[in-house]
Write an enzyme that holds these catalytic residues in place. Structure first.
Site, PDB file in Angstrom:
ATOM      1  CE1 TYR A  15      -4.460  -1.450   5.781  1.00  0.00           C
ATOM      2  CE2 TYR A  15      -6.057  -1.766   7.545  1.00  0.00           C
ATOM      3  CZ  TYR A  15      -5.728  -1.252   6.308  1.00  0.00           C
ATOM      4  OH  TYR A  15      -6.662  -0.532   5.605  1.00  0.00           O
TER       5      TYR A  15
ATOM      6  CE  LYS B 248      -8.558  -3.261   4.563  1.00  0.00           C
ATOM      7  NZ  LYS B 248      -9.173  -1.944   4.350  1.00  0.00           N
TER       8      LYS B 248
ATOM      9  CG  ASP C 112       6.846   0.681  -9.089  1.00  0.00           C
ATOM     10  OD1 ASP C 112       6.369   0.387  -7.969  1.00  0.00           O
ATOM     11  OD2 ASP C 112       6.677  -0.029 -10.100  1.00  0.00           O
TER      12      ASP C 112
END
Length: 357
Positions: A148, A116, A52
């Site tokens: 981003y 994006k 994770d």
């Protein structure tokens, strides 16, 4: 070049396609996912790494001793706000690269983001002052917070510190197979078409007149995987950002009929009204479960196959979106994929894997 790769997000659309290509090319592939036993590609050749990325210590432990020649970051986690998207997704990239550092880091790190970069994050998607289309890599960042950009900054900082090369890849909407993926237009449209055929509802385009009539492009996950590998193994492509689309352009007024015909449907006429899939499919979970049980399908949970919110965001945009590929073309990346064939290949794979009837 053949080497050792770490594919981060190996159970997703892009990650599974990348892992499969690398295996075909003779690489040793480690696939990192929270639940690596559920990798979309299903290849026994992928060496699983369970981690994770939000847990820095656990990530470091999972990566101990691993020094890949190339790392492909193809994953992110959607949060309730852009501020949280930035906090969580930047930390995931940082934890990954910090976890690789004790064994010597990576040779090359490729980060997959998307358009994006030019259109803005979900909270400001397609709004305000946007760069002209076709989008080109030299167009700078928008004056708005964007996860981003935060991911890129983590890669750039670690590269400066640890000495690896990097590349950034900006696909348009990605077509490919993955179950449980948050952004999956191809499978969403396949499920929607199946539901329309089952219930007799019209197969209606859900988006805007601008998308119906305007030019657009898309990215096949297999072509994106080829660009990722190309950038990792081509010296002239290192430390660069690249757009990546199939190479053709189309109008949804043409593509919608092509998709309808594949499913044996007549496309409904488009009258300019936006009819979001999230509304159209809101009550369809019981119907899908019934279809799945009757047909013996592999996934009865509609929510693990369809992501109507994301398809609505793409098809509801008020502007035409096309993407320039000249930068990588000049450097030698010439792969091409007709987008209608990309849809048809995906639909055939979904049927073969018993995900649609």
């Amino acid at each position: 070049m053949k080497g050792t790769a770490l594919v981060v997000g190996a159970s997703g659309i892009v990650g599974s396609a990348t892992a499969e290509l690398l295996l075909e090319e003779g690489w040793t592939v480690h696939g990192l996912a929270r639940r690596p036993g559920r990798q979309a590609g299903g290849s026994s050749g992928i060496l699983p790494v369970a981690a994770d990325l939000q847990d820095a210590a656990a990530t470091a432990a999972a990566l101990a001793g691993l020094r890949p020649d190339a790392v492909f970051i193809t994953t992110w986690l959607r949060q309730d706000s852009e501020a949280e998207n930035i906090r969580v997704n930047a930390a995931m990239v940082r934890n990954l690269l910090d976890g690789l550092r004790p064994a010597g880091g990576a040779g090359h790190v490729a980060l997959v983001t998307g358009l994006k970069h030019y259109l803005g994050p979900f909270e400001a998607y397609g709004k305000g002052k946007l760069p002209q289309t076709p989008f080109r890599e030299e167009q700078g960042r928008l004056d708005v917070e964007n996860f981003y950009y935060a991911q890129e900054d983590e890669v750039f900082a670690a590269a400066a510190r640890d000495g690896f090369t990097w590349s950034v890849h900006r696909p348009h909407t990605v077509i490919g197979k993955a179950v449980g993926n948050a952004m999956n237009m191809g499978t969403t449209l396949a499920v929607y078409a199946t539901l329309c055929r089952e219930t007799g509802r019209p197969f209606r385009f859900p988006g805007s007149a601008a998308q119906w009539n305007g030019l657009t492009d898309m990215t096949d996950a297999r072509l994106l995987a080829r660009q990722l590998l190309w950038a990792a193994t081509t010296p002239a492509a290192r430390n660069e950002a690249f757009n990546v689309v199939n190479g053709d352009v189309f109008r949804w007024s043409w593509m919608w009929g092509r998709i309808a015909n594949w499913f044996g449907l007549e496309p409904a006429p488009f009258d300019g009204t936006v009819r979001p899939l999230e509304e159209q499919m809101a009550g369809d979970a019981p119907t899908w479960r019934h279809i799945a049980e009757r047909e013996g399908l592999a996934e009865p949970d509609l929510g693990r196959l369809a992501s109507p919110w994301h398809t609505d965001a793409d098809l509801g945009r008020p502007i035409e979106v096309v993407t320039d590929m000249s930068k990588s073309r000049r450097l030698g990346f010439t792969a091409y994929q007709p987008t209608d064939d990309a849809f048809f290949d995906l639909f055939a794979q979904l049927r073969a894997d018993r995900l649609i009837p």
